[in-house]
Design an enzyme around this catalytic site. Structure first.
Site, PDB file in Angstrom:
ATOM      1  N   TYR A  75       0.854  -1.207   0.000  1.00 46.79           N
ATOM      2  CA  TYR A  75       0.000   0.000   0.000  1.00 46.79           C
ATOM      3  C   TYR A  75       0.881   1.246   0.000  1.00 46.79           C
ATOM      4  O   TYR A  75       1.899   1.285   0.692  1.00 46.79           O
ATOM      5  CB  TYR A  75      -0.890   0.029   1.251  1.00 46.79           C
ATOM      6  CG  TYR A  75      -2.348  -0.135   0.903  1.00 46.79           C
ATOM      7  CD1 TYR A  75      -3.012   0.859   0.193  1.00 46.79           C
ATOM      8  CD2 TYR A  75      -3.042  -1.281   1.254  1.00 46.79           C
ATOM      9  CE1 TYR A  75      -4.329   0.713  -0.164  1.00 46.79           C
ATOM     10  CE2 TYR A  75      -4.369  -1.434   0.903  1.00 46.79           C
ATOM     11  CZ  TYR A  75      -5.022  -0.433   0.199  1.00 46.79           C
ATOM     12  OH  TYR A  75      -6.311  -0.570  -0.163  1.00 46.79           O
ATOM     13  N   GLU A  77      -0.674   4.842  -0.416  1.00 49.05           N
ATOM     14  CA  GLU A  77      -1.498   6.042  -0.667  1.00 49.05           C
ATOM     15  C   GLU A  77      -0.631   7.293  -0.527  1.00 49.05           C
ATOM     16  O   GLU A  77       0.175   7.396   0.398  1.00 49.05           O
ATOM     17  CB  GLU A  77      -2.638   6.108   0.357  1.00 49.05           C
ATOM     18  CG  GLU A  77      -3.768   5.153   0.027  1.00 49.05           C
ATOM     19  CD  GLU A  77      -4.854   5.167   1.064  1.00 49.05           C
ATOM     20  OE1 GLU A  77      -4.721   5.876   2.084  1.00 49.05           O
ATOM     21  OE2 GLU A  77      -5.847   4.445   0.869  1.00 49.05           O
ATOM     22  N   ASP A 231      -7.192  12.837 -25.118  1.00 47.09           N
ATOM     23  CA  ASP A 231      -7.181  11.456 -24.624  1.00 47.09           C
ATOM     24  C   ASP A 231      -6.587  10.608 -25.751  1.00 47.09           C
ATOM     25  O   ASP A 231      -7.264  10.252 -26.702  1.00 47.09           O
ATOM     26  CB  ASP A 231      -8.617  11.025 -24.293  1.00 47.09           C
ATOM     27  CG  ASP A 231      -8.695   9.569 -23.859  1.00 47.09           C
ATOM     28  OD1 ASP A 231      -7.673   8.870 -23.951  1.00 47.09           O
ATOM     29  OD2 ASP A 231      -9.787   9.144 -23.440  1.00 47.09           O
ATOM     30  N   THR A 257      -4.355   5.469 -21.755  1.00 43.40           N
ATOM     31  CA  THR A 257      -4.228   4.149 -21.157  1.00 43.40           C
ATOM     32  C   THR A 257      -2.833   3.671 -21.521  1.00 43.40           C
ATOM     33  O   THR A 257      -2.157   4.267 -22.374  1.00 43.40           O
ATOM     34  CB  THR A 257      -5.256   3.150 -21.733  1.00 43.40           C
ATOM     35  OG1 THR A 257      -5.141   3.156 -23.156  1.00 43.40           O
ATOM     36  CG2 THR A 257      -6.666   3.510 -21.346  1.00 43.40           C
ATOM     37  N   LYS A 260      -2.879  -0.264 -24.671  1.00 43.02           N
ATOM     38  CA  LYS A 260      -3.321  -0.386 -26.066  1.00 43.02           C
ATOM     39  C   LYS A 260      -2.072  -0.346 -26.951  1.00 43.02           C
ATOM     40  O   LYS A 260      -1.232  -1.225 -26.831  1.00 43.02           O
ATOM     41  CB  LYS A 260      -4.331   0.714 -26.382  1.00 43.02           C
ATOM     42  CG  LYS A 260      -5.591   0.630 -25.498  1.00 43.02           C
ATOM     43  CD  LYS A 260      -6.605   1.660 -25.911  1.00 43.02           C
ATOM     44  CE  LYS A 260      -7.943   1.472 -25.257  1.00 43.02           C
ATOM     45  NZ  LYS A 260      -8.079   2.003 -23.916  1.00 43.02           N
ATOM     46  N   ARG A 266      -2.395  -2.930 -17.871  1.00 40.87           N
ATOM     47  CA  ARG A 266      -3.629  -2.129 -17.885  1.00 40.87           C
ATOM     48  C   ARG A 266      -3.552  -1.041 -16.823  1.00 40.87           C
ATOM     49  O   ARG A 266      -3.715  -1.297 -15.636  1.00 40.87           O
ATOM     50  CB  ARG A 266      -4.846  -3.018 -17.586  1.00 40.87           C
ATOM     51  CG  ARG A 266      -4.924  -4.288 -18.391  1.00 40.87           C
ATOM     52  CD  ARG A 266      -6.272  -4.918 -18.267  1.00 40.87           C
ATOM     53  NE  ARG A 266      -7.212  -4.250 -19.122  1.00 40.87           N
ATOM     54  CZ  ARG A 266      -7.346  -4.486 -20.419  1.00 40.87           C
ATOM     55  NH1 ARG A 266      -6.596  -5.397 -21.010  1.00 40.87           N
ATOM     56  NH2 ARG A 266      -8.233  -3.832 -21.130  1.00 40.87           N
TER      57      ARG A 266
HETATM   58  N1  PLP Z   1     -10.237   6.643 -23.527  1.00 42.61           N
HETATM   59  C1  PLP Z   1     -10.304   6.076 -24.737  1.00 42.61           C
HETATM   60  C2  PLP Z   1     -10.124   6.925 -25.953  1.00 42.61           C
HETATM   61  C3  PLP Z   1     -10.518   4.703 -24.861  1.00 42.61           C
HETATM   62  O1  PLP Z   1     -10.606   4.149 -26.075  1.00 42.61           O
HETATM   63  C4  PLP Z   1     -10.675   3.934 -23.679  1.00 42.61           C
HETATM   64  C5  PLP Z   1     -10.901   2.488 -23.732  1.00 42.61           C
HETATM   65  O2  PLP Z   1     -11.137   1.866 -24.706  1.00 42.61           O
HETATM   66  C6  PLP Z   1     -10.633   4.579 -22.451  1.00 42.61           C
HETATM   67  C7  PLP Z   1     -10.417   5.941 -22.403  1.00 42.61           C
HETATM   68  C8  PLP Z   1     -10.910   3.859 -21.174  1.00 42.61           C
HETATM   69  O3  PLP Z   1      -9.918   3.011 -20.800  1.00 42.61           O
HETATM   70  P1  PLP Z   1     -10.174   1.830 -19.744  1.00 42.61           P
HETATM   71  O4  PLP Z   1     -10.977   0.801 -20.453  1.00 42.61           O
HETATM   72  O5  PLP Z   1      -8.802   1.419 -19.415  1.00 42.61           O
HETATM   73  O6  PLP Z   1     -10.906   2.420 -18.583  1.00 42.61           O
END
Ligand code: PLP
Length: 465
Positions: A75, A77, A231, A257, A260, A266
């Site tokens: 842990y 935090e 994002d 993320t 991918k 993950r």
């Molecule tokens: N943002 C985008 C553009 C995504 O394609 C995804 C997932 O496919 C996410 C956020 C969310 O990611 P997670 O599934 O790890 O929560």
């Protein structure tokens, strides 16, 4: 069997071989054969199939090893040097190392940029950003879900039911791709942004095959008085390798993320300009999360190190070349690709001209060891039965696929679609009837055997598990 890492924990005078057999040191095979059977089954499924889900990848053995490490026990935090738990001196070192690698991978000056490497995944990362930068009911504009945006950028149904937490706690006002061209409609976004005056505009998407015009997005955000977030979850690996435009020079915040195209474990990361750092850190912990998942963070560190290598750059070039080859091979067979091609790792295939829906192609492909997902295409009206499928190349490229191999993948997909048409002709258009008609078809078994034999010619990353 002597476990050398285990042995290293003790000096010679304290080490006892019998410690190796202590209750917590029994191997997985012995403790839980049922789970081992499932792991083997999943590994075989992955090895014997064609993985075309654009958001998936096969991470390396080194990443897997760090993921299964003793960091899972800890842990921590808080943040390095400011923790709510004792015994965090090693975790502090780990988190600082991962932060450093993350900034360096994307060429960011630590004077200007900070990174939070604790988000449990992409969705919590995005929600933490909103928590940090917005007040409840502030306005957000992200690419709409049917246009290829993500749920976390906001989504409510045509009847106004707020589906995503982003739309429950904030006012999400989506922009769209152009229904004819499939490209982001920047002019319309500008009109809407000047009308709605959002606090935050989001670029980046889950099912958009083109690069972004970040300069235009920044200009629109500035005119509307909004902050700009990207994002880049899907394509951060391509950005890291210099294969797509970097959003960093234009954005206030960039989220991703890590599992991918980046090919790590993950998790999620939030990069932000230093002025937002304190608010974002507070929003991650204690705002939205508890203790970070330290084993995942260690694995992320490994993935970031891998991403700095020339091999990773070559891999990302191949990911793009393969996506172009796949799109081209489908077009050569007369199929329609949204926007007429791709700049990145994915291909959006419009099946409406064939008289098919994406869910039928997905169902049939599941039966022949090809994994892909149905997806809305521009102009779709029925979200439950979208008119296309999304195909991605990162996973198979990690198995060493090249352009000529994607030619073969396109041929399998062509055969799958022709089979879909034949079966639909017998069953009629209702999905339930179509699914029933899939049962016991010898043509499916033949195609599945061919797909499996082809897939098994390629190696799998990740080691035995
Ligand atoms: N943002 C985008 C553009 C995504 O394609 C995804 C997932 O496919 C996410 C956020 C969310 O990611 P997670 O599934 O790890 O929560």
């Amino acid at each position: 069997m002597v476990n050398s890492v285990y042995r290293e924990c003790y000096d010679d005078s304290h080490y006892r071989p019998e410690f190796e057999g202590f209750i917590g040191n029994r191997p997985l095979e012995e403790v839980d054969p049922e789970v081992v059977t499932l792991i083997r089954a999943e590994k075989q499924r992955q090895a014997g199939g064609l993985e075309l889900i654009a958001s998936e990848n096969f991470t390396s053995r080194a990443v897997m090893e760090a993921l299964g490490s003793c960091f899972t026990n800890k842990y921590s935090e808080g943040y390095p040097g400011k923790r709510y738990y004792g015994g965090t001196e090693v975790v502090d070192e780990l988190e600082r190392l991962v932060q450093q690698r993350a900034l360096s991978l994307f060429g960011l000056d630590p004077q200007e940029w900070a990174v939070n490497v604790q988000p449990y995944s992409g969705s919590p990362a995005n929600f933490a950003v909103y928590t940090a930068l917005l007040k409840p009911h502030d306005r957000i504009m992200g690419l709409g879900l049917p246009s290829g945006g993500h749920l976390t950028h906001g989504f409510y149904t045509a009847k106004g039911k707020r589906i995503s937490a982003t739309s429950i706690y904030f006012e999400s006002l989506p922009y769209q791709v152009h229904p004819q061209t499939g490209y982001v409609d920047y002019d319309r976004l500008e009109e809407l942004a000047l009308l709605y005056r959002p606090r935050l505009i989001i670029c980046g998407a889950s099912a958009y095959a083109r690069d972004w015009d970040y300069a235009r997005m920044r200009e629109i955000a500035d005119k509307a008085g909004a902050m700009l977030m990207c994002d880049m979850a899907h394509y951060s690996g391509l950005v890291a390798a210099g294969e797509l435009t970097s959003p960093f020079p234009f954005c206030d915040v960039v989220t991703t993320t890590t599992h991918k195209s980046l090919r790590g474990p993950r998790q999620g990361m939030i990069f932000c300009r230093r002025q937002y750092e304190a608010d974002i850190n507070e929003a991650v912990f204690p705002g939205c999360q508890g203790g970070p998942h330290n084993a995942t963070m260690a694995a992320l560190g490994v993935a970031l190190k891998e991403a700095m290598t020339p091999e990773f750059r070559a891999y990302q070039q191949q990911v793009r070349a393969n996506a172009k080859a796949l799109a081209g091979a489908l077009q050569a067979r007369g199929y329609t690709i949204v926007t007429g091609g791709t700049d990145n790792h994915l291909v959006l295939w419009d099946l409406r001209p064939e008289g098919l829906t994406g869910n039928k192609v997905q169902k049939l492909c599941d039966q022949i060891n090809i994994t892909l997902n149905m997806n809305a295409v521009p102009g779709d009206t029925n979200a439950l039965s979208p008119g296309g499928v999304r195909l991605g190349t990162p996973a198979l490229t990690s198995r060493g696929f090249r352009e000529k191999d994607f030619e073969q993948v396109a041929e399998f997909l062509h055969q799958a679609v022709q089979l879909c048409l034949k079966i639909q002709k017998d069953s009629g258009k209702k999905l339930a009837d179509f699914e029933r008609a899939l049962e016991g078809r010898p043509e499916l078994a033949t195609l599945r055997d061919q797909v499996r034999a082809f897939a098994l010619r390629f190696p799998m990353p990740g080691g035995p598990r």
